[in-house]
Design an enzyme around this catalytic site. Structure first.
Site, PDB file in Angstrom:
ATOM      1  CG  HIS A 103      27.829 -30.797  15.308  1.00 36.00           C
ATOM      2  ND1 HIS A 103      27.056 -31.902  15.039  1.00 36.00           N
ATOM      3  CD2 HIS A 103      27.143 -30.071  16.211  1.00 36.00           C
ATOM      4  CE1 HIS A 103      25.938 -31.846  15.736  1.00 36.00           C
ATOM      5  NE2 HIS A 103      25.966 -30.736  16.459  1.00 36.00           N
ATOM      6  CE  LYS A 119      30.869 -37.965   1.732  1.00 39.02           C
ATOM      7  NZ  LYS A 119      30.643 -38.366   3.101  1.00 39.02           N
ATOM      8  NE  ARG A 120      28.473 -27.454   1.303  1.00 42.62           N
ATOM      9  CZ  ARG A 120      28.144 -26.286   1.841  1.00 42.62           C
ATOM     10  NH1 ARG A 120      27.027 -26.165   2.527  1.00 42.62           N
ATOM     11  NH2 ARG A 120      28.888 -25.221   1.662  1.00 42.62           N
ATOM     12  CE  LYS A 180      32.045 -32.856   4.168  1.00 44.20           C
ATOM     13  NZ  LYS A 180      31.436 -33.723   5.194  1.00 44.20           N
ATOM     14  CB  THR A 189      24.399 -38.155   9.040  1.00 43.99           C
ATOM     15  OG1 THR A 189      24.591 -36.944   8.309  1.00 43.99           O
ATOM     16  CG2 THR A 189      24.585 -37.897  10.515  1.00 43.99           C
ATOM     17  CE  LYS A 239      20.917 -38.626   6.034  1.00 44.83           C
ATOM     18  NZ  LYS A 239      21.322 -37.267   5.682  1.00 44.83           N
TER      19      LYS A 239
HETATM   20  C1  26V Z   1      30.274 -23.706  10.544  1.00 47.33           C
HETATM   21  C2  26V Z   1      30.031 -22.504   9.974  1.00 47.33           C
HETATM   22  C3  26V Z   1      31.035 -21.469  10.100  1.00 47.33           C
HETATM   23  C4  26V Z   1      30.852 -20.339   9.129  1.00 47.33           C
HETATM   24  C5  26V Z   1      29.437 -19.880   9.026  1.00 47.33           C
HETATM   25  C6  26V Z   1      28.494 -20.967   8.646  1.00 47.33           C
HETATM   26  C7  26V Z   1      28.814 -22.273   9.299  1.00 47.33           C
HETATM   27  C8  26V Z   1      27.889 -23.283   9.254  1.00 47.33           C
HETATM   28  C9  26V Z   1      28.146 -24.491   9.850  1.00 47.33           C
HETATM   29  C10 26V Z   1      29.344 -24.722  10.466  1.00 47.33           C
HETATM   30  C11 26V Z   1      29.618 -25.998  11.191  1.00 47.33           C
HETATM   31  C12 26V Z   1      29.932 -27.118  10.376  1.00 47.33           C
HETATM   32  C13 26V Z   1      30.017 -28.300  11.264  1.00 47.33           C
HETATM   33  C14 26V Z   1      29.309 -29.472  10.666  1.00 47.33           C
HETATM   34  O1  26V Z   1      28.443 -29.367   9.837  1.00 47.33           O
HETATM   35  N1  26V Z   1      29.685 -30.631  11.145  1.00 47.33           N
HETATM   36  C15 26V Z   1      29.138 -31.858  10.662  1.00 47.33           C
HETATM   37  O2  26V Z   1      28.168 -32.289  11.607  1.00 47.33           O
HETATM   38  C16 26V Z   1      27.570 -33.505  11.242  1.00 47.33           C
HETATM   39  C17 26V Z   1      26.498 -33.804  12.263  1.00 47.33           C
HETATM   40  O3  26V Z   1      27.069 -34.031  13.501  1.00 47.33           O
HETATM   41  C18 26V Z   1      28.626 -34.598  11.169  1.00 47.33           C
HETATM   42  O4  26V Z   1      28.006 -35.791  10.736  1.00 47.33           O
HETATM   43  C19 26V Z   1      29.723 -34.220  10.189  1.00 47.33           C
HETATM   44  O5  26V Z   1      30.759 -35.170  10.238  1.00 47.33           O
HETATM   45  C20 26V Z   1      30.272 -32.859  10.554  1.00 47.33           C
HETATM   46  O6  26V Z   1      31.192 -32.413   9.568  1.00 47.33           O
END
Ligand code: 26V
Length: 836
Positions: free
Chosen positions: A372, A563-564, A569, A671, A675
């Site tokens: 992701h 969004k975050r 972004k 995503t 929406k």
């Molecule tokens: C990474 C980490 C690392 C530190 C601990 C907590 C944590 C939590 C989540 C993540 C991964 C982040 C990756 C993510 O959210 N990717 C997003 O995934 C969406 C669904 O596929 C996508 O639409 C977004 O573009 C993408 O940024």
């Protein structure tokens, strides 16, 4: 049918049909009066919500049992979707929609003088996720149940979800989200199915009587994993799947041994340590900081889930695993649960004595991995030393997987030792680390990205060596979102209007929404479409006023970025454009000015300095503009605190212009973009992530495109000179001038200097200055179009009409056709009732 199932069935007192036919009003009364012991509705509506949730849950449980019975009596392949995050939001309205109970519920609530909307508002969001990845998992569960696919979600039951965000003088303040404090009526604990998960200890080797070597992981400190099941209803199809969330608890021996040794405080401390594992969701979704507790969470989820599934297998088929891959798939949501690869090996080798090749054949034909993110800082790497201490047996297995894998690399690239170092599961260096993405790739039969460009960048970039070795493993699955929550539920007025135009089959076959296309020029539809948007905007006006005090005006263009908060972004680019508009107002350049309300929302990771500073800048700029009477007719700006799933349900139906402005190549998919599109917003965006597919689906005439293209990036970065760009851009010079003059931080000189420096830095990865002028141009096009309401409405309809492929039903069908290959549940309803 085996004996056990028969027995279980005899004990079931109420069948699905009994509960379906029972009177919802009576059940509601019973739960309110007896289960909760209430006799009056107090103002908060909380107990009424709980009673209603229990009433609906009864109906879900009955269907869930029927779905399960089918599972047990008709052996078939099933998917376990492993994810550290499920961002579910509220459940009540979703269940009512999917079970088609709205008329009965509305009727029942009249006895209490209440309306569903007020009662539903008492539910806390289940915020068990950070953002896109967690919400995607939630949309996927909805689609799997709707497509009748046997898919079970496995996650963690965090006591504290995503933090609540508030603002103090423009600063983000984080507060813990104790979402469970009033109970969670949707879950059902199954303590009898608890699993033990091992940590620490060491490995001992012994030989059996045949001289075969065995390794045992001993002296471990075990933690109990207790499952809590949440029902996941399909859309009006009698299927109810499950989300199983694990809670960590101390084992009994923990307390006993310590207590008997006379050390009560130590016993309590160890209990706390065990219970800490599922205490809190990690709120940084980009930077990995190597926290031990996070690795414990990952292993806890992976181990509990695999043990649970294998225990059921052994009960049904004994210790013969050769058919296991015909019945099980494990889909790994990012690398977070990728330790499952090594854990399945451990269970098969150590607990069931399979030999390595057999165990590896089973593991590598059941695991599938979804990536992701391309951001290097989000790629997980765990220090070998930490592994050694926390999970010593798992490290041994990873070493063995690596040794065998590197032999393959050596065969493929003879003599190329650099290649071996590059592809090794272990990154060498002063602090050697395990590369979790490589473990996931090596251990999986499928690796996918989440949008076309993203998958391309994985195969030509990040994972190119692996792609060269195993091209057949790689595939793309462009994300999608569920049209039930993101259109039917959140935008009932638009949903009704669409029903009137093209019927209601689009709800479960979203490709049908394309039929709207033919009506894009229908004037009477335009009028109704505009009225719906205006009503939805008014609801957002009310929300923004309530939460921020800022007065939006529903007749103005609603320009939204939620969004975050992250540098890639580019909320910063957006606020620079807002400053540009403000400058135009101040300078009286008002010709053709389209009045607009700009809304921001999103959480910053608590330790992410630049993201937090961006929130402050947005709020300072918003204050300056909102307090300037000259600006009032033209421009209003707000930052909505605590953006979450529920807020998005009011925001996306009310949005005219959707901001999807990430630096090209950085957003894997997005995503939110989908929406907004479904709800008739037009997108202003870069050719990044799924924006590319969105712009292709709707056509570039109906999309405001700007910014650098992926293929230009290397060249742009090589010679990047933002100061020159600023000097040559009158608009950007003026914006930077106002920002650098301290206009937005009069009492706090230099406050925003780090943001200014980042824009002016030759190494600015986000290329803010580069894209500014083309962004302003695209914004001008949008503003001009908005003045022609008929032309805007045409494009709005075309956007909804072209959003058919962004349903998560389409995504999940592709996962199933290409990766999972499971059969839809076709249980015979009459049989289900008879058995019950
Ligand atoms: C990474 C980490 C690392 C530190 C601990 C907590 C944590 C939590 C989540 C993540 C991964 C982040 C990756 C993510 O959210 N990717 C997003 O995934 C969406 C669904 O596929 C996508 O639409 C977004 O573009 C993408 O940024």
């Amino acid at each position: 049918m085996n004996k056990k199932t028969n027995l279980a069935k005899k004990k079931t007192p109420i069948s699905a049909s009994v509960i379906e036919n029972s009177d919802l009003s009576e059940d509601l009364y019973r739960h309110f009066y007896y289960t909760l012991g209430r006799d009056q509705v107090n103002k908060s509506q909380r107990y009424l919500y709980q009673a209603l949730a229990l009433t609906i849950r009864d109906r879900l449980v009955a269907k869930c049992r029927a779905t399960n019975q089918h599972r047990e009596t008709t052996p078939h392949k099933q998917v376990a979707y492993l994810s550290l995050e499920f961002l579910m939001g509220r459940a009540l309205n979703n269940a009512i929609l999917n079970l088609d109970l709205a008329p009965q519920v509305t009727q029942a609530l009249t006895h209490y003088g209440s309306e569903l909307e007020q009662v539903a508002a008492a539910e806390h969001d289940a915020g068990l996720g950070n953002g896109g990845l967690g919400r995607l998992a939630a949309c996927f569960l909805d689609s799997c149940a709707t497509l009748k696919l046997p898919v079970v979600g496995y996650g963690l039951r965090y006591e504290y979800g995503m933090f609540n965000q508030s603002l103090e003088q423009g600063r983000q303040i984080e507060q813990p989200d104790h979402w469970l404090h009033e109970g969670h009526p949707w879950e059902i604990a199954a303590p009898e199915q608890s699993q033990r998960v091992k940590f620490f200890g060491h490995v001992e080797v012994y030989k059996d009587k045949n001289g075969r070597e065995h390794r045992v992981w001993v002296n471990t400190q075990d933690v109990l994993a207790v499952p809590y099941d949440v029902p996941i209803p399909g859309y009006r199809n009698d299927v109810v799947n499950r989300l199983r969330l694990w809670k960590s608890e101390a084992t009994e021996e923990f307390d006993l041994s310590e207590f008997n040794a006379g050390s009560y405080p130590e016993a309590v401390a160890k209990k706390n340590q065990a219970e800490q594992i599922t205490m809190v969701l990690y709120p940084n979704d980009a930077s990995e900081n190597g926290k031990e507790l996070r690795l414990r969470q990952q292993y806890f989820l992976s181990s509990a889930t695999l043990q649970d599934i294998i225990a059921k297998w052994v009960k049904q088929y004994g210790e013969d695993f050769h058919n296991f891959p015909k019945f099980h798939v494990f889909q790994l949501n990012d690398t977070h649960p990728s330790i499952a690869v090594a854990e399945l090996m451990r269970i098969l080798l150590d607990d069931y004595q399979l030999d390595w090749d057999k165990a590896w054949q089973i593991t590598s034909s059941t695991m599938a991995y979804t990536n992701h993110t391309l951001l290097p800082e989000a790629l997980e790497k765990w220090p070998v030393r930490l592994f050694e201490r926390l999970l010593p047996r798992l490290l041994e297995i990873i070493y063995e997987i690596n040794a065998r894998f590197l032999q393959q690399v050596a065969t493929c690239w003879p003599g190329d030792t650099q290649k071996q170092r590059d592809m090794s599961l272990i990154e060498e260096g002063p602090e050697p680390k395990v590369r979790m993405a490589y473990l996931a790739i090596v251990g999986s039969y499928s690796v996918n990205g989440v949008a076309a460009l993203h998958t391309e960048l994985l195969t030509n970039g990040l994972f190119k060596d692996f792609y060269a070795l195993w091209p057949e493993r790689f595939n793309n699955k462009t994300n999608g979102v569920t049209p039930r929550r993101w259109l039917s539920h959140c935008n009932p007025k638009l949903a009704n209007l669409i029903n009137q135009q093209i019927g209601d089959e689009w709800v479960s076959d979203f490709s049908k929404v394309n039929a709207l296309r033919a009506k894009f020029d229908n004037k009477s539809l335009h009028k109704q479409w505009q009225q719906v948007k205006l009503d939805n905007k008014q609801a957002l006006v009310d929300l923004v006023k309530r939460e921020t005090g800022v007065e939006f005006d529903a007749t103005m263009l609603f320009d939204v970025q939620v969004k975050r908060i992250h540098e890639y972004k580019r909320q910063l680019l957006n606020i620079l454009h807002v400053i540009h508009l403000y400058e135009r107002i101040r300078e009286g350049e008002l010709e053709g000015f389209t009045p607009r309300c700009v809304l921001f929302g999103g959480k910053a990771a608590p330790g992410y300095f630049m993201a937090k500073l961006t929130i402050r800048l947005i709020n300072h700029v918003a204050d300056a503009i909102n307090n300037d009477p000259v600006a009032k007719p033209y421009l209003r700006v707000a930052f909505l605190p605590n953006y979450n799933v529920t807020a998005m349900e009011t925001i996306c139906p009310a949005t005219d212009l959707s901001e999807q402005i990430s630096t090209t190549g950085k957003e894997a998919s997005g995503t939110g973009n989908m929406k907004f599109m479904m709800n008739g917003a037009l997108t202003i965006g870069t050719l990044d992530g799924a924006n590319i597919e969105i712009s292709e689906a709707v056509g570039l005439d109906n999309f405001f495109l700007f910014g650098a293209k992926a293929e230009q990036l290397t060249q742009i970065r090589e010679h990047y000179n933002p100061n020159e760009i600023i000097a040559n851009s009158p608009n950007l010079s003026r914006v930077m001038g106002l920002l650098e003059s301290g206009h937005f931080n009069l009492f706090d000189p230099d406050l925003f200097q780090p943001l200014i420096n980042s824009i002016r830095d030759n190494h600015d990865q986000w290329l803010t200055a580069y894209d500014f002028d083309s962004y302003v141009k695209a914004q001008e096009d949008a503003a001009a179009l908005y003045q022609d309401q008929s032309a805007w409405t045409q494009k709005s309809i075309l956007n909804t009409a072209a959003s058919g492929m962004f349903s998560s039903d389409r995504t999940i069908s592709q996962y199933n056709n290409d990766i999972w290959q499971v059969q839809a549940i076709e249980f015979n309803k009459a049989q289900g009732e008879r058995n019950a």
